[in-house]
Design an enzyme around this catalytic site. Structure first.
Site, PDB file in Angstrom:
ATOM      1  N   SER A  43       0.844  -1.193   0.000  1.00 35.94           N
ATOM      2  CA  SER A  43       0.000   0.000   0.000  1.00 35.94           C
ATOM      3  C   SER A  43       0.886   1.252   0.000  1.00 35.94           C
ATOM      4  O   SER A  43       1.866   1.318   0.734  1.00 35.94           O
ATOM      5  CB  SER A  43      -0.870  -0.028   1.248  1.00 35.94           C
ATOM      6  OG  SER A  43      -1.685   1.082   1.251  1.00 35.94           O
ATOM      7  N   GLY A  44       0.567   2.175  -0.855  1.00 37.33           N
ATOM      8  CA  GLY A  44       1.327   3.425  -0.914  1.00 37.33           C
ATOM      9  C   GLY A  44       2.555   3.324  -1.790  1.00 37.33           C
ATOM     10  O   GLY A  44       3.359   4.260  -1.865  1.00 37.33           O
ATOM     11  N   GLY A  76       2.602   3.244  -4.991  1.00 35.41           N
ATOM     12  CA  GLY A  76       2.457   4.096  -6.174  1.00 35.41           C
ATOM     13  C   GLY A  76       1.673   3.467  -7.316  1.00 35.41           C
ATOM     14  O   GLY A  76       1.706   3.973  -8.440  1.00 35.41           O
ATOM     15  N   GLU A  80      -8.439  -2.786  -8.255  1.00 32.89           N
ATOM     16  CA  GLU A  80      -9.290  -3.697  -7.521  1.00 32.89           C
ATOM     17  C   GLU A  80      -9.640  -3.164  -6.138  1.00 32.89           C
ATOM     18  O   GLU A  80      -8.772  -2.721  -5.400  1.00 32.89           O
ATOM     19  CB  GLU A  80      -8.525  -5.004  -7.365  1.00 32.89           C
ATOM     20  CG  GLU A  80      -9.420  -6.183  -7.282  1.00 32.89           C
ATOM     21  CD  GLU A  80      -8.578  -7.427  -7.343  1.00 32.89           C
ATOM     22  OE1 GLU A  80      -7.791  -7.630  -6.411  1.00 32.89           O
ATOM     23  OE2 GLU A  80      -8.690  -8.157  -8.329  1.00 32.89           O
TER      24      GLU A  80
HETATM   25  N1  LIG Z   1      -3.619  13.197  -4.502  1.00 31.15           N
HETATM   26  C1  LIG Z   1      -2.493  12.982  -3.811  1.00 31.15           C
HETATM   27  N2  LIG Z   1      -1.796  14.026  -3.326  1.00 31.15           N
HETATM   28  C2  LIG Z   1      -0.659  13.822  -2.633  1.00 31.15           C
HETATM   29  N3  LIG Z   1      -0.140  12.597  -2.373  1.00 31.15           N
HETATM   30  C3  LIG Z   1      -0.786  11.529  -2.820  1.00 31.15           C
HETATM   31  C4  LIG Z   1      -2.005  11.661  -3.559  1.00 31.15           C
HETATM   32  N4  LIG Z   1      -2.435  10.414  -3.886  1.00 31.15           N
HETATM   33  C5  LIG Z   1      -1.530   9.556  -3.369  1.00 31.15           C
HETATM   34  N5  LIG Z   1      -0.541  10.215  -2.732  1.00 31.15           N
HETATM   35  C6  LIG Z   1       0.640   9.608  -2.096  1.00 31.15           C
HETATM   36  O1  LIG Z   1       1.374   8.934  -3.092  1.00 31.15           O
HETATM   37  C7  LIG Z   1       1.851   7.710  -2.605  1.00 31.15           C
HETATM   38  C8  LIG Z   1       1.387   6.558  -3.510  1.00 31.15           C
HETATM   39  O2  LIG Z   1      -0.019   6.468  -3.448  1.00 31.15           O
HETATM   40  P1  LIG Z   1      -0.854   5.481  -4.357  1.00 31.15           P
HETATM   41  O3  LIG Z   1      -2.289   5.718  -4.079  1.00 31.15           O
HETATM   42  O4  LIG Z   1      -0.398   5.598  -5.755  1.00 31.15           O
HETATM   43  O5  LIG Z   1      -0.401   4.076  -3.766  1.00 31.15           O
HETATM   44  P2  LIG Z   1      -1.005   2.634  -4.017  1.00 31.15           P
HETATM   45  O6  LIG Z   1       0.136   1.743  -4.229  1.00 31.15           O
HETATM   46  O7  LIG Z   1      -2.047   2.687  -5.088  1.00 31.15           O
HETATM   47  O8  LIG Z   1      -1.681   2.371  -2.619  1.00 31.15           O
HETATM   48  P3  LIG Z   1      -2.943   1.437  -2.259  1.00 31.15           P
HETATM   49  O9  LIG Z   1      -2.562   0.043  -2.582  1.00 31.15           O
HETATM   50  O10 LIG Z   1      -3.089   1.669  -0.816  1.00 31.15           O
HETATM   51  O11 LIG Z   1      -4.093   1.950  -3.079  1.00 31.15           O
HETATM   52  C9  LIG Z   1       1.350   7.573  -1.185  1.00 31.15           C
HETATM   53  O12 LIG Z   1       2.414   7.960  -0.329  1.00 31.15           O
HETATM   54  C10 LIG Z   1       0.241   8.558  -1.089  1.00 31.15           C
HETATM   55  O13 LIG Z   1       0.169   9.118   0.192  1.00 31.15           O
END
Ligand SMILES: Nc1ncnc2c1ncn2[C@@H]1O[C@H](COP(=O)(O)OP(=O)(O)OP(=O)(O)O)[C@@H](O)[C@H]1O
Length: 587
Positions: A382-383, A385, A510
């Protein structure tokens, strides 16, 4: 390279003033100037008639001793009719101008908000934006439709009454002119305090609006967390803050009005006593005294609407600033002069970096090629990207470094709508729009799609039985925020919505929360039934179907550290192995 993150970095505007308000009204509300001018002129006529009626009453009273003149009554009647017509017409025209202008402004705001880029919504709260569209525009409406014309009439009434009073009796007028500034000494500072209070009320009401939107939208979460008590208290605090300011406001108004009335009575008393003496010494006729009294009232009464205009202007300037902030934020550049992307054969991330904020990179050195028809699973902590990566494909954001190419050409060369038309995107948070199932499936679709095709797609995602149970079929209303539809059904509806536009790339983020194992299996099976040339990228959170994907991308801290099939990653990628085992241990 261009980035869309402009709203947060916007320079604060210099102090706002009435000129900005005028500019906003003229450029975005497009008031019907002709109607407005006619309205003001008619209002002018009505006020002049009112002053004239008083003058005629004077003549009428003074003519009593010599028998009433029928001709005078006739003239009086005619002026009353003109006054009536002019005030009805001016009231309608000015209110109509206000309604029309505020509708234009609201539509302009609505359309502008729809076209704002995604980063704008990352930085601004929903409730605040909706308050701009509803509350702030109402403030401008009040100003155009009533306060402005009231004040203009007030000024005409004050100047006209004063002139006629001077003509009737100079010395009596001077007495009034001593009383009026005394009233101004009270009205003006109190008016300023009232303006500050109503600004605070406006601000706190907007906060309440935004908190209410969140409270209603997140009601399930609140109940799940048993957070009702805290939320009730939060609401009460917010309501109490508005109440506090409102009580101060009514206290001031309660004091202000009687004080003004007493001063008005004092002025009338002085006029009657001094005027009575003048009548006795024949220096003034009774008719003139009555007219004088009426003029005094006609002069003093509108004082509050004139000073009220200052307050209203101050309030409206605040609303203007907030509306301007939205309207000044650049719309998403849809690059409409670019090339039309008619299909997606290859996608190339060439050493792409991206960060939502310039100093915090989220994607680091992504180097990746995706070919037509590939079935890709994107996994990682998670997080790491994952969602951000696919957001770049949707052109919600642009890379801060490196190049993102589609069909061997930079993505920036294609029009944004044509890119998004080629991508079916099913996000993690699937929201349905208010309306029927058909409305939802055809959202944004420019071509008509026969019901048979929709039914076939619904069957493909396993929703045929569910649809058959609905009495209104495709015309069933999904309810606000799609609450009547389960999470899994919602996601499958969203998949159909994405497939209706026949994309060449399907992105599925998903939703872990709303998908049980059975549902997840269905989605995976569905992928197998899709046309072979449809590329799919599925962000996978649970790995129990991972073997079904010929290509798996593993993301760690913004980098793709693994790229291969399940077997090869198991053999070569330590983190993937841990990830896989950990998930299986937990079922
Ligand atoms: N709109 C935004 N503005 C600022 N930071 C963001 C934004 N969206 C996501 N982030 C940050 O970017 C990073 C990656 O987020 P992202 O949602 O792409 O991760 P992910 O792998 O899809 O996570 P998950 O599996 O939890 O959905 C995280 O540290 C998040 O806090």
């Amino acid at each position: 390279m261009e980035t869309h993150i402009t709203s947060s970095a916007k320079q604060p505007h210099a102090k706002y003033g009435t000129r900005d308000l005028l500019r906003l009204i003229m450029t975005h509300a497009h008031p019907k100037k002709g109607l407005f001018v006619v309205g003001i002129l008619l209002s002018f006529v009505a006020t002049i008639c009112s002053l004239g009626i008083t003058l005629m009453l004077k003549e009428f009273i003074d003519a009593f001793n010599h028998g009433t003149s029928g001709q005078l009554l006739l003239r009086l009647g005619a002026v009353i009719v003109v006054q009536l017509f002019a005030s009805v017409a001016s009231s309608f025209l000015l209110s109509y101008t206000g309604v029309d202008a505020v509708s234009t402004l609201r539509s302009a705001l609505w359309q502008h908000i729809v076209d704002l880029p995604i980063p704008y919504f990352d930085h601004n709260r929903t409730g605040e934006l909706s308050s701009r569209v509803v509350n702030d525009t109402s403030t401008i409406f009040e100003l155009i439709s009533s306060q402005f014309s009231n004040a203009i009439n007030g000024i005409i009434s004050i100047v006209g009454s004063l002139t006629l009073m001077l003509l009737l009796n100079f010395r009596l007028t001077i007495i009034i002119l001593i009383v009026v500034p005394l009233m101004a000494v009270i009205i003006v500072p109190m008016g300023q305090v009232l303006a500050r209070i109503s600004k605070a009320i406006q601000k706190e009401t907007a906060n309440l609006n935004s908190a209410a939107v969140q409270m209603i939208g997140q009601n399930r979460l609140v109940k799940a967390m048993v957070a009702e008590k805290a939320l009730k208290q939060q609401g009460k605090d917010q309501v109490d803050r508005i109440k506090g300011f409102s009580v101060r406001q009514i206290k001031l108004i309660s004091v202000l009005n009687p004080v003004l009335n007493i001063m008005l009575l004092a002025a009338i008393f002085i006029i009657i006593v001094y005027g009575g003496i003048l009548v006795q010494t024949n220096a003034l006729t009774i008719g003139s005294l009555v007219a004088f009294l009426m003029y005094a009232v006609q002069m003093i009464s509108p004082l509050s609407s004139v000073t009220g205009l200052v307050t209203a202007l101050q309030q409206t300037v605040g609303a203007t600033e907030r509306i301007d902030n939205i309207l000044d934020s650049p719309e998403e550049d849809k690059r409409l002069s670019g090339e039309t992307l008619s299909t997606i054969n290859t996608v190339d991330f060439d050493h792409v970096d991206f960060g939502y904020e310039s100093d915090k990179p989220v994607l680091k050195d992504i180097d990746l090629t995706i070919h037509r028809g590939e079935r890709i699973a994107l996994i990682g902590e998670s997080g790491s990207g994952k969602t951000t990566l696919v957001s770049l494909l949707e052109a919600y954001y642009t890379p801060t470094r490196g190049e993102l190419d589609v069909n061997g050409q930079t993505m920036a060369s294609y029009t944004i709508p044509s890119i998004r038309n080629q991508i079916g995107y099913v996000s993690q948070e699937v929201d349905l729009m208010p309306g029927t199932i058909r409305d939802n499936l055809l959202l944004g679709s420019t071509e008509s799609v026969p019901d048979e095709q929709l039914s076939a797609l619904l069957t493909q995602v396993g929703l045929a039985d569910w649809l058959a149970e609905l009495s209104a079929g495709l015309d069933t209303d999904v309810g606000e925020r799609g609450l009547n539809v389960s999470g899994g059904q919602r996601q499958r509806l969203a998949i159909v919505r994405a497939l209706v536009r026949q994309p060449s790339l399907l992105i599925l983020d998903e939703a872990t929360a709303s998908l049980d194992n059975q549902n997840q299996e269905r989605v995976t099976q569905l992928l197998a039934t899709l046309p072979a040339d449809l590329t799919t990228i599925t962000i996978v959170h649970r790995l129990n179907q991972i073997e079904a994907y010929p290509r798996i991308l593993f993301m760690e801290d913004g980098r793709i550290t693994g790229d291969g099939d399940h077997e090869s990653l198991l053999a070569t990628h330590e983190r993937y192995r841990d990830f896989y085992r950990l998930q299986y241990q937990h079922g």
